[in-house]
Design a protein around this motif. Structure first.
Motif, short mmCIF file in Angstrom:
data_model
loop_
_atom_site.label_atom_id
_atom_site.label_comp_id
_atom_site.label_asym_id
_atom_site.label_seq_id
_atom_site.Cartn_x
_atom_site.Cartn_y
_atom_site.Cartn_z
N PHE A 3 0.50 14.69 0.62
CA PHE A 3 0.53 15.80 0.06
C PHE A 3 -0.05 17.04 0.80
O PHE A 3 -1.26 16.93 1.32
CB PHE A 3 -0.60 15.72 -1.39
N ARG A 30 -1.89 10.67 -0.61
CA ARG A 30 -0.79 9.84 0.08
C ARG A 30 -0.42 8.79 -0.75
O ARG A 30 -1.05 8.20 -1.64
CB ARG A 30 -1.64 9.57 1.40
N ALA A 31 0.63 8.16 -0.33
CA ALA A 31 1.18 6.89 -1.05
C ALA A 31 1.36 5.98 -0.06
O ALA A 31 0.90 6.01 1.19
CB ALA A 31 2.73 7.20 -1.62
N ASN A 54 0.90 4.29 5.17
CA ASN A 54 0.68 5.58 4.63
C ASN A 54 2.15 6.29 4.71
O ASN A 54 2.61 6.43 5.67
CB ASN A 54 -0.32 6.30 5.20
N ALA A 55 2.09 6.92 3.63
CA ALA A 55 3.53 7.87 3.52
C ALA A 55 3.11 9.06 2.34
O ALA A 55 2.50 8.85 1.63
CB ALA A 55 4.66 6.89 3.14
N GLY A 56 4.28 10.03 2.24
CA GLY A 56 4.14 11.04 1.25
C GLY A 56 3.01 11.74 1.13
O GLY A 56 2.58 12.00 0.03
N TRP A 75 3.94 3.14 1.60
CA TRP A 75 5.47 2.75 1.42
C TRP A 75 5.74 1.85 2.53
O TRP A 75 5.46 2.16 3.76
CB TRP A 75 6.04 4.12 1.33
#
Length: 558
Positions: free
Chosen positions: A49, A38-39, A45-47, A41
Motif C-alpha cells: 500500500f 501488504r498482501a 510479499n506483494a500488493g 501472493w
C-alpha cells in the motif's frame, strides 16, 4: 471488510456504507501472521500500500451494518484547520498551517474570544490557498458569527468548487435564519439544499454555528449556540477541492454572498463532533459553585446569582463577587434576585421593593468580621440598568447601596479547550469553548499578609498566568487574585506551578511533576478550602445593616 462464514458473504464497506458484496465465498484457513500494508501472493510479499493507514481494528465475528457504521463514526477527530485571529492575522493554528489571507474590506476587532475577523459584507473575505477538508467523508465545521445586517445572503464558511461552493454555513434572508447547505452539483445556478435554524438569526449578537455532514447517513445537521437546530436528509455532497473560505461563498465561478459583521474561532474537523462537544464549543463554561456571581447577557444586561445554580437562560458568568456565607452564622442576611421590566437587580428586601421576585440568591454578612477576610458588595445603577460590584465607585456608575459582605476568596479553576489544545486557569470568566477540568483551590481576592498577586495573561492564543503584573511583556487580561508565597496554616494547602511553555502552551498544575510537562516555575500556594472559623464581630452599632436595609456607603472595595 466483513466476512460472514454462515452465509458465505464477503462485504466491502467504504466510509461506513456497504459498497459491494460477493456471495458464495469460502475463505481458506490461514495460520500466518497478520499484516498491514501488504498482501501475500505466490509465497511472497506483494500488493504494497503506497499511502497512510491508521486506526486499524480487527474483530472476531462478522459485524452488522449498524456496527460497521458505529466503528466508522468512532474514529478520532482529524484537524482540518483552526483560525482564531488572535495575533491579528489569518494564521492556521492546526498542524496544517493553511493560513487564510484577509483581503478587501477585512480587518480585525475585539471578538468573542480575543480578536475576531471583521468584514464589510461587500468584498471582505479571508481565503486559504488550500482546501480545509477533503469532502469524501463526514466532517464538522464551526465558527462564532456576529451578523450586522440581514438584507443579503451572508456566508460564514464555505469551500470552493470550480463554479460553486461545495458547502456553505451562512445566513439566508429569504428564511431569515442560519443555514447549513450544499449545491447539488458544481455547475452554475445549481439548486441549494439546506437545513435552517429553528429560530430567526439575531443581528449584532455573537452566535455559535456548527455544521455536520454525516456521510453514511447523507445528512446535514445544524447547531446554533451549542444546541441541535435541524437536519436535512438525502444530501450527497460532491467533492469541492478548492480553497477554504471565511466570510464568502462562490456562485457561478465568482466570489459572492459576503458576510457583513465579525467571525471568530473557526474550526474544520474530519469526523462528526458529538452533541456534547458542540455544546462545549458553543457556550461559556459555568463557574465553580458557592460564589456570588455577576452574569451578563448578549444585550449587556447584568444580574447577580449564586454560582451553585444553573445560569439563567441567555446569561453567562462574568465575575466573582466573593463566596456566599452560611446563613446560620450571626449577622447575615439573604439577598434576593428581582426584576423590574427588562432590568434585573439584587435586594435585601424579601418583597423585592414591590417588584417581581425571582428567588433567593444566598447569604452575606451585614457586618464585617474582624477575623475573616471579607469584601463589600455594592448595588450600582447606570443607563443600562442595575448591576452589583466589588468596587465602591461602581466603575464610574452610580452606587445605590451596600448590600453586604462576602468572603474575599474565589476558586481557581483550570479549563481546557480541546479544539485549540489550550489550558486556562482563572478565578473569573472563562472563554467559550473551554470546559472545567478541576479546581486547584482558592485564591484571596484581597491582598493578605504573605500573598502576592496572580495575573491572567495571553501570548498570541496561549492563555497563561504570571506573578508579573505586566505579564512578562505579553498582553495583560486581568488580575485574578492573590496566592501565598509560603505554605499557609491550611494543612491541605497546595503548591501551584506553571508548566509547559508560555510561548506555546502553558498551564497551571498542582502536581509536583507538572503532569509530565516541563516545569516552568513555582508560583505559590493556594488554599484547599475557604477558611471555616467562627466569625468575630465588634460590638453592634451603626456599622451593622438592619434586615432589608440597603444603606448607601463609601467604604472602599477590593
Amino acid at each position: 471488510m466483513v466476512y460472514d462464514a454462515q452465509f458465505r458473504q464477503l462485504k466491502l464497506y467504504v466510509d461506513g456504507v456497504q459498497s459491494a458484496v460477493q456471495v458464495g465465498v469460502t475463505v481458506i484457513p490461514s495460520a500466518g501472521v497478520f499484516s498491514i500494508g501488504r498482501a501475500w501472493w505466490n509465497g511472497g510479499n506483494a500488493g504494497f500500500f503506497p499511502q497512510g493507514i491508521d486506526d486499524t481494528r480487527v474483530f472476531s465475528r462478522a459485524l452488522t451494518d449498524a456496527e460497521v457504521r458505529k466503528v466508522h463514526d468512532d474514529t478520532p477527530r482529524g484537524d482540518g484547520g483552526a483560525w482564531r485571529f488572535d495575533n491579528g492575522t489569518g494564521k492556521d493554528y492546526s498542524w496544517r498551517g493553511n493560513a487564510v489571507v484577509p483581503t478587501g474590506g477585512a480587518s480585525f476587532a475585539p471578538g468573542v474570544s480575543g480578536t475576531a475577523l471583521k468584514l464589510n459584507g461587500t468584498d471582505g473575505q479571508a481565503t486559504a490557498p488550500e482546501r480545509g477538508l477533503a469532502m469524501q467523508d463526514s466532517f464538522t465545521v464551526s465558527a462564532w458569527a456576529n451578523l450586522s445586517r440581514t438584507d443579503q445572503v451572508a456566508t460564514v464558511l464555505s469551500q470552493d468548487g470550480a463554479r460553486m461552493s461545495g458547502f456553505t454555513l451562512q445566513y439566508r434572508p429569504e428564511a431569515g435564519r442560519w443555514t447549513f447547505g450544499a449545491t447539488a452539483q458544481d455547475v452554475d445556478a445549481s439548486p441549494v439544499s439546506y437545513v435552517s435554524s429553528f429560530d430567526p438569526a439575531v443581528v449584532n449578537r455573537w452566535t455559535h454555528l456548527a455544521g455536520i455532514y454525516d456521510q453514511a447517513a447523507h445528512q446535514l445537521r445544524l447547531y446554533v449556540d451549542g444546541q441541535f437546530a435541524g437536519k436535512k436528509d438525502g444530501v450527497v455532497l460532491w467533492q469541492a477541492n478548492g480553497s477554504f473560505a471565511i466570510g464568502r461563498g462562490k456562485t457561478n465561478g465568482k466570489a459572492a454572498e459576503f458576510f457583513p459583521g465579525m467571525i471568530d474561532e473557526v474550526y474544520a474537523h474530519y469526523g462528526m463532533a458529538s452533541d456534547a462537544t458542540i455544546k462545549t464549543y458553543g457556550s461559556f463554561p459555568a463557574p465553580d459553585g458557592g460564589q456570588l456571581g455577576s452574569y451578563v447577557d448578549s444585550a449587556g444586561r447584568k444580574r447577580t446569582a449564586s454560582t451553585s445554580a444553573a445560569p439563567a437562560a441567555g446569561f453567562r458568568f462574568e465575575e466573582s463577587l466573593g463566596m456566599l456565607i452560611d446563613g446560620a452564622q450571626p449577622n447575615t442576611r439573604v439577598l434576593h434576585s428581582c426584576q423590574s421590566g427588562a432590568d434585573y437587580f439584587t435586594s435585601a428586601d424579601a418583597a423585592c421593593e414591590g417588584k417581581t421576585k425571582l428567588g433567593e440568591i444566598g447569604s452575606v454578612y451585614t457586618q464585617q468580621p474582624t477575623n475573616i477576610s471579607t469584601i463589600p458588595v455594592y448595588r450600582c445603577t447606570s443607563s443600562a440598568g442595575h448591576f452589583d460590584s466589588r468596587q465602591a465607585d461602581c466603575g464610574g456608575a452610580t452606587q445605590e447601596s451596600l448590600l453586604g459582605y462576602t468572603l474575599a476568596y474565589a476558586p481557581l479553576v483550570r479549563y481546557y479547550n480541546n479544539a485549540a489544545y489550550d489550558h486556562l486557569g482563572t478565578t473569573q470568566a472563562a472563554r467559550p469553548g473551554y470546559y472545567a477540568e478541576f479546581r486547584h483551590g482558592y485564591l484571596s481576592l484581597l491582598p493578605q499578609t504573605g500573598t502576592q498577586p496572580l495575573t491572567a495573561c495571553v501570548n498570541d492564543t496561549d492563555l497563561f498566568v504570571s506573578l508579573d503584573s505586566a505579564c512578562e511583556g505579553k498582553t495583560v487580561i486581568e488580575s485574578i487574585g492573590h496566592l501565598w508565597t509560603q505554605k499557609p496554616d491550611d494543612p491541605a494547602a497546595k503548591p501551584l506551578y506553571r508548566c509547559g511553555s508560555s510561548g506555546t502552551e502553558s498551564m497551571t498544575s498542582d502536581d509536583d511533576n507538572c503532569e509530565g510537562l516541563p516545569k516552568d516555575r513555582f508560583l505559590g500556594y493556594v488554599l484547599a478550602d475557604i477558611p471555616h472559623v467562627e466569625p468575630v464581630f465588634v460590638a453592634t452599632g451603626s456599622a451593622e445593616l438592619a434586615p432589608g436595609e440597603v444603606r448607601p456607603s463609601a467604604v472602599g472595595g477590593g
